[in-house]
Write a protein that holds these residues in place. Structure first.
Motif, mmCIF file in Angstrom:
data_model
loop_
_atom_site.group_PDB
_atom_site.id
_atom_site.type_symbol
_atom_site.label_atom_id
_atom_site.label_comp_id
_atom_site.label_asym_id
_atom_site.label_seq_id
_atom_site.Cartn_x
_atom_site.Cartn_y
_atom_site.Cartn_z
ATOM 1 N N PRO A 1 41.360 43.895 38.843
ATOM 2 C CA PRO A 1 40.276 43.931 37.849
ATOM 3 C C PRO A 1 39.097 44.819 38.213
ATOM 4 C CG PRO A 1 40.355 41.820 38.995
ATOM 5 C CD PRO A 1 41.586 42.551 39.369
ATOM 6 N N GLU A 2 38.677 44.837 39.469
ATOM 7 C CA GLU A 2 37.548 45.666 39.916
ATOM 8 C C GLU A 2 38.023 46.528 41.079
ATOM 9 O OE1 GLU A 2 34.662 46.054 38.641
ATOM 10 O OE2 GLU A 2 34.671 44.453 37.129
ATOM 11 N N PRO A 3 38.778 47.584 40.793
ATOM 12 C CA PRO A 3 39.436 48.340 41.877
ATOM 13 C C PRO A 3 38.479 48.935 42.896
ATOM 14 C CG PRO A 3 39.604 49.499 39.776
ATOM 15 C CD PRO A 3 39.105 48.134 39.470
ATOM 16 N N THR A 4 37.298 49.403 42.469
ATOM 17 C CA THR A 4 36.364 50.001 43.420
ATOM 18 C C THR A 4 35.883 48.966 44.423
ATOM 19 O OG1 THR A 4 35.634 51.636 41.802
ATOM 20 C CG2 THR A 4 34.172 51.225 43.670
ATOM 21 N N THR A 5 35.474 47.796 43.922
ATOM 22 C CA THR A 5 35.011 46.716 44.798
ATOM 23 C C THR A 5 36.152 46.197 45.657
ATOM 24 O OG1 THR A 5 33.335 46.084 43.182
ATOM 25 C CG2 THR A 5 33.939 44.441 44.851
ATOM 26 N N TRP A 6 37.325 46.015 45.030
ATOM 27 C CA TRP A 6 38.482 45.499 45.762
ATOM 28 C C TRP A 6 38.850 46.412 46.923
ATOM 29 C CZ3 TRP A 6 43.342 47.164 47.074
ATOM 30 C CH2 TRP A 6 44.292 46.213 47.415
ATOM 31 N N LEU A 7 38.910 47.715 46.665
ATOM 32 C CA LEU A 7 39.295 48.656 47.707
ATOM 33 C C LEU A 7 38.280 48.660 48.841
ATOM 34 C CD1 LEU A 7 41.187 50.814 48.782
ATOM 35 C CD2 LEU A 7 40.003 52.500 47.353
ATOM 36 N N ALA A 8 37.001 48.644 48.527
ATOM 37 C CA ALA A 8 35.969 48.633 49.563
ATOM 38 C C ALA A 8 36.086 47.385 50.430
ATOM 39 C CB ALA A 8 34.587 48.711 48.927
ATOM 40 N N GLU A 9 36.342 46.239 49.804
ATOM 41 C CA GLU A 9 36.477 44.995 50.560
ATOM 42 C C GLU A 9 37.699 45.032 51.474
ATOM 43 O OE1 GLU A 9 36.591 41.965 47.616
ATOM 44 O OE2 GLU A 9 34.410 41.947 47.304
ATOM 45 N N VAL A 10 38.796 45.548 50.974
ATOM 46 C CA VAL A 10 40.016 45.627 51.786
ATOM 47 C C VAL A 10 39.820 46.585 52.963
ATOM 48 C CG1 VAL A 10 42.447 46.287 51.797
ATOM 49 C CG2 VAL A 10 41.522 44.971 49.885
ATOM 50 N N GLU A 11 39.184 47.715 52.712
ATOM 51 C CA GLU A 11 38.918 48.672 53.799
ATOM 52 C C GLU A 11 38.076 48.027 54.893
ATOM 53 O OE1 GLU A 11 38.681 53.080 51.940
ATOM 54 O OE2 GLU A 11 37.245 51.646 51.106
ATOM 55 N N GLU B 1 45.872 41.103 56.869
ATOM 56 C CA GLU B 1 45.157 41.300 55.601
ATOM 57 C C GLU B 1 46.185 41.384 54.468
ATOM 58 O OE1 GLU B 1 43.457 41.398 52.627
ATOM 59 O OE2 GLU B 1 41.926 41.299 54.207
ATOM 60 N N PRO B 2 46.503 40.230 53.849
ATOM 61 C CA PRO B 2 47.579 40.190 52.845
ATOM 62 C C PRO B 2 47.322 41.044 51.619
ATOM 63 C CG PRO B 2 46.349 38.115 52.906
ATOM 64 C CD PRO B 2 45.915 38.906 54.100
ATOM 65 N N ARG B 3 46.070 41.422 51.341
ATOM 66 C CA ARG B 3 45.817 42.270 50.179
ATOM 67 C C ARG B 3 46.438 43.653 50.339
ATOM 68 N NH1 ARG B 3 39.414 41.213 49.565
ATOM 69 N NH2 ARG B 3 39.675 41.220 51.847
ATOM 70 N N LEU B 4 46.816 44.024 51.566
ATOM 71 C CA LEU B 4 47.520 45.286 51.760
ATOM 72 C C LEU B 4 48.912 45.257 51.131
ATOM 73 C CD1 LEU B 4 46.604 46.258 55.446
ATOM 74 C CD2 LEU B 4 45.882 47.418 53.352
ATOM 75 N N ARG B 5 49.368 44.056 50.744
ATOM 76 C CA ARG B 5 50.680 43.945 50.095
ATOM 77 C C ARG B 5 50.572 44.068 48.573
ATOM 78 N NH1 ARG B 5 51.470 39.264 53.696
ATOM 79 N NH2 ARG B 5 52.521 39.974 55.603
ATOM 80 N N GLN B 6 49.369 44.319 48.075
ATOM 81 C CA GLN B 6 49.219 44.602 46.640
ATOM 82 C C GLN B 6 50.171 45.736 46.269
ATOM 83 O OE1 GLN B 6 47.302 43.512 43.941
ATOM 84 N NE2 GLN B 6 48.368 45.085 42.762
ATOM 85 N N GLN B 7 50.823 45.592 45.109
ATOM 86 C CA GLN B 7 51.828 46.570 44.721
ATOM 87 C C GLN B 7 51.358 47.444 43.566
ATOM 88 O OE1 GLN B 7 55.229 43.952 44.003
ATOM 89 N NE2 GLN B 7 56.089 44.576 45.974
ATOM 90 N N LEU B 8 51.960 48.621 43.505
ATOM 91 C CA LEU B 8 51.748 49.557 42.402
ATOM 92 C C LEU B 8 53.103 49.879 41.781
ATOM 93 C CD1 LEU B 8 49.266 52.130 44.009
ATOM 94 C CD2 LEU B 8 48.701 50.270 42.425
ATOM 95 N N LEU B 9 53.119 49.982 40.451
ATOM 96 C CA LEU B 9 54.316 50.420 39.735
ATOM 97 C C LEU B 9 54.140 51.903 39.438
ATOM 98 C CD1 LEU B 9 56.964 49.971 38.202
ATOM 99 C CD2 LEU B 9 55.598 49.260 36.216
ATOM 100 N N MET B 10 54.912 52.718 40.130
ATOM 101 C CA MET B 10 54.773 54.167 40.026
ATOM 102 C C MET B 10 55.882 54.757 39.153
ATOM 103 S SD MET B 10 52.104 54.348 41.890
ATOM 104 C CE MET B 10 51.908 56.134 41.996
ATOM 105 N N TYR B 11 55.487 55.765 38.352
ATOM 106 C CA TYR B 11 56.430 56.523 37.527
ATOM 107 C C TYR B 11 57.209 55.608 36.568
ATOM 108 C CZ TYR B 11 55.454 59.495 41.527
ATOM 109 O OH TYR B 11 54.835 60.191 42.529
ATOM 110 N N GLU B 12 56.498 54.689 35.913
ATOM 111 C CA GLU B 12 57.133 53.724 35.029
ATOM 112 C C GLU B 12 57.941 54.436 33.944
ATOM 113 O OE1 GLU B 12 55.992 49.781 32.340
ATOM 114 O OE2 GLU B 12 54.402 51.076 33.147
#
Length: 392
Positions: A121-131, A153-164
């Motif tokens: 939902p808030e990718p900028t905040t999420w990414l900064a927190e994970v970093e 850090e389990p949030r590193l297992r967040q997935q992306l669906l690429m080239y759908e």
């Protein structure tokens, strides 16, 4: 009329300044002269060996992992290089920071639009927190692999669906993407790989703990000016387009960088090139030489326009993405390619006629390369037509 520098003089400079005609005396000298490609972990070791004239794995590992006077970092054109620390600072501020900014924008967009099974939902905040969490985990652990960090850090297992919807649609974790981001930002570094010197599974460290003093801070334009100066000294004379390609800079960045360099125009076989103003005197032709260079060696990848040393061998020696395979050199030009068979035997093929002296020197270089490799089997990560053919 601008002064003229012919092809033979360019080849003489290449041989001398890239430590192929005149060997380097130390590993740091071999690395500092030209930043060495390290996307394929074998390349840096074989590149140094070719420039020292002897096996180099222990020497490279010493300066990288014990003395830590050289560093593996993401740099020009999203490519991993090994440089001395002084050059690493220029690369970080003059090239890596731009790569990091572009990658951050793309990753945040993907997290917000291509998250699997749900978007972040808030990718900028999420990414900064994970970093921040990953850096804290590295600090607590001292060092860790990507797998170990994902366990902490389990949030590193967040997935992306690429080239759908494409035939090559894929679902992948963001682990490597987040580590790429931290490395491009100069916050973490690759340490010693697990396994042999051919391994790509690196152990990550916080930069400030790996190099306590960190990298020198540079204003970006100033860093680009110094990097342009170093590149012209090692790769010049060359057209501006070659510098821009090598660095990945914009036209504006390249122009501002060169504005601070005392360079003059010269004629290069009908093309305008640049050379430092104090580097117009010809370099004495070195003694005849030959060398076997590995896939992605910086001498072969240092220019966009390679006709003056590559000849008509592009199709045999490059893959479709523009990566060069293992090459055979004689007196400043590429004359063939080489490979290893499954048995470890080093084989080569000449692609043009050479003199009897050049053939003798090439045979000696093949013997040296076989000695450097010993029983180690090296398969380039980027396979090229001639390398594949020779390896079978």
């Amino acid at each position: 009329m601008p002064p003229k520098i012919d092809v033979e003089q360019r080849r003489a400079r290449l041989g001398v300044r890239h430590h192929l005609a005149v060997p380097a005396t130390t590993t740091r000298e071999a690395i500092a002269g030209v930043a060495l490609h390290a996307t394929d972990p074998a390349t840096v070791h074989l590149s140094v060996a070719a420039r020292l004239g002897r096996p180099a794995v222990p020497d490279v590992e010493r300066v990288l992992y014990q003395e830590r006077t050289c560093l593996r970092l993401l740099g020009m054109r999203r490519t991993v290089f090994v440089t001395d620390l002084e050059t690493a600072a220029l690369v970080q501020h003059g090239c890596s920071a731009d790569v990091a900014a572009r990658h951050r924008r793309l990753l945040e967009k993907e997290l917000g639009q291509q998250g699997h099974p749900e978007n972040v939902p808030e990718p900028t905040t999420w990414l900064a927190e994970v970093e921040t969490a990953v850096e804290a985990a590295l600090h607590n652990l001292g060092s860790a692999t990507a797998t170990q960090l994902a366990g902490v850090e389990p949030r590193l297992r967040q997935q992306l669906l690429m080239y759908e919807g494409k035939p090559y649609e894929a679902i992948s974790n963001v682990t490597s993407r987040v580590l790429f981001q931290l490395a491009a930002d100069g916050r973490i570094v690759r340490g010693r790989p697990r396994g042999t010197w051919l391994s790509t599974q690196y152990v990550w460290h916080p930069l400030r703990e790996w190099i306590p003093d960190g990298l020198k801070s540079w204003e970006p334009d100033a860093a680009r000016t110094e990097l342009a100066r170093l590149w012209l000294r090692a790769y010049g004379p060359a057209p501006v387009s070659d510098l821009r390609w090598w660095t990945g800079w914009t036209i504006g960045q390249t122009s501002r960088a060169l504005a601070g360099v005392a360079a003059v125009e010269v004629e290069l076989d009908g093309v305008t090139g640049l050379v430092p103003a104090d580097d117009l005197e010809p370099v004495a032709s070195p003694e005849p030489w030959a060398a076997l260079l590995p896939s992605l060696d910086p001498t072969a990848m240092g220019w966009q326009d390679r006709r003056w040393f590559l000849g008509e061998h592009q199709k045999a020696l490059f893959d479709r993405a523009g990566n060069i395979g293992p090459t055979v050199w004689a007196n400043g030009r590429i004359v063939g390619g080489w490979a290893q068979r499954a048995t470890g035997e080093v084989v080569h093929r000449l692609l043009e006629n050479v003199s009897s002296e050049e053939r003798r020197l090439v045979d000696e270089a093949v013997g040296h390369c076989a000695t450097w490799l010993g029983g180690t089997r090296v398969t380039p990560r980027m396979r090229t037509p001639l390398e594949r053919e020779l390896a079978t």
